[in-house]
Design a protein around this motif. Structure first.
Motif, short mmCIF file in Angstrom:
data_model
loop_
_atom_site.label_atom_id
_atom_site.label_comp_id
_atom_site.label_asym_id
_atom_site.label_seq_id
_atom_site.Cartn_x
_atom_site.Cartn_y
_atom_site.Cartn_z
N ALA A 152 -5.22 107.71 49.58
CA ALA A 152 -3.99 108.51 49.49
C ALA A 152 -3.30 108.56 50.85
N THR A 153 -1.99 108.61 50.83
CA THR A 153 -1.22 108.70 52.07
C THR A 153 -1.42 110.08 52.69
N PRO A 154 -1.94 110.14 53.92
CA PRO A 154 -2.15 111.45 54.56
C PRO A 154 -0.82 112.20 54.70
N GLY A 155 -0.87 113.49 54.43
CA GLY A 155 0.32 114.33 54.57
C GLY A 155 1.25 114.30 53.38
N LYS A 156 1.02 113.39 52.42
CA LYS A 156 1.89 113.31 51.24
C LYS A 156 1.38 114.30 50.19
N ARG A 157 2.28 115.13 49.69
CA ARG A 157 1.92 116.15 48.71
C ARG A 157 1.40 115.47 47.44
N PRO A 158 0.18 115.82 47.01
CA PRO A 158 -0.38 115.24 45.79
C PRO A 158 0.45 115.63 44.57
N ARG A 159 0.68 114.67 43.70
CA ARG A 159 1.47 114.92 42.49
C ARG A 159 0.81 115.94 41.57
N LEU A 160 -0.50 116.04 41.64
CA LEU A 160 -1.23 116.94 40.74
C LEU A 160 -1.26 118.39 41.22
N LEU A 161 -0.83 118.64 42.42
CA LEU A 161 -0.89 119.98 42.99
C LEU A 161 -0.14 120.97 42.10
N ASN A 162 -0.82 122.06 41.74
CA ASN A 162 -0.27 123.15 40.92
C ASN A 162 0.16 122.73 39.52
#
Length: 192
Positions: A152-162
């Protein structure tokens, strides 16, 4: 560990709905996501279109197949109504071809309601398509990640978050997988 439902009160079974979803990787690099819905009753009843429908005979038996590319764009779609309570029901299935070129992405359910809601579609096929979006992600994303072999790209907000209870930004799963996006309380320091 399973947690069954509490014991129910005395009751009689009347209706059964079964969904079956399957995801496939095609040899040409595209993806097929298929769904089927079957509704049956435990009792016989008269139907104007089909005559007597016996217990266990499908009232609804409908299928859908979406063909998607890696970007979740619909390249093809087929919907079929094998059993329905009215002779007119299969007439809605060609309308699902409108979805060719659409993308399964945020807003997918709204798109389905807008394009195929009301008299344009079939309630049951549209319900399947709402759920099929999740099946597509469950089928395709792991294979794309495996193929890319990129972290995963560090610092990139995960799509699955929340997106669900498990991926709550203040929960233990996010704390472990994406600590930089974790918003929970740190019990050891008392900070957030």
């Amino acid at each position: 560990l399973t947690m069954p439902l509490p014991e129910p009160d005395a009751r009689q079974p009347l209706h059964n709905r079964q969904y079956d979803f399957r995801g496939y990787q095609r040899d040409d690099g595209l993806w097929d996501i298929e769904g089927r819905i079957v509704d049956t009753k435990t009792y016989a009843f008269a139907n104007e279109h089909r005559g007597q429908i016996e217990p266990g005979t499908p009232v609804h038996d409908m299928h859908v197949r979406l063909t998607l590319d890696d970007n979740f764009v619909i390249r093809d779609i087929h919907a079929v109504t094998d059993s329905s309570p009215f002779a007119i029901c299969p007439g809605a299935t060609p309308n699902y071809r409108k979805l060719i070129g659409a993308r399964i992405a945020p807003g997918w359910r709204d798109l389905l309601k807008r394009e195929l809601g009301g008299t344009e579609g079939c309630t049951h096929i549209t319900e399947m398509l709402m759920a099929i979006g999740t099946v597509a992600f469950q089928t395709i994303i792991p294979m794309l990640q495996k193929k890319s072999n990129k972290p995963a790209t560090p610092g990139k907000r995960p799509r699955l978050l929340n997106t669900c209870h498990a991926f709550s930004a203040d929960g233990p799963v996010v704390q472990r997988l994406w600590p930089e996006f974790w918003t929970g309380d740190d019990a050891s320091t008392g900070s957030r």
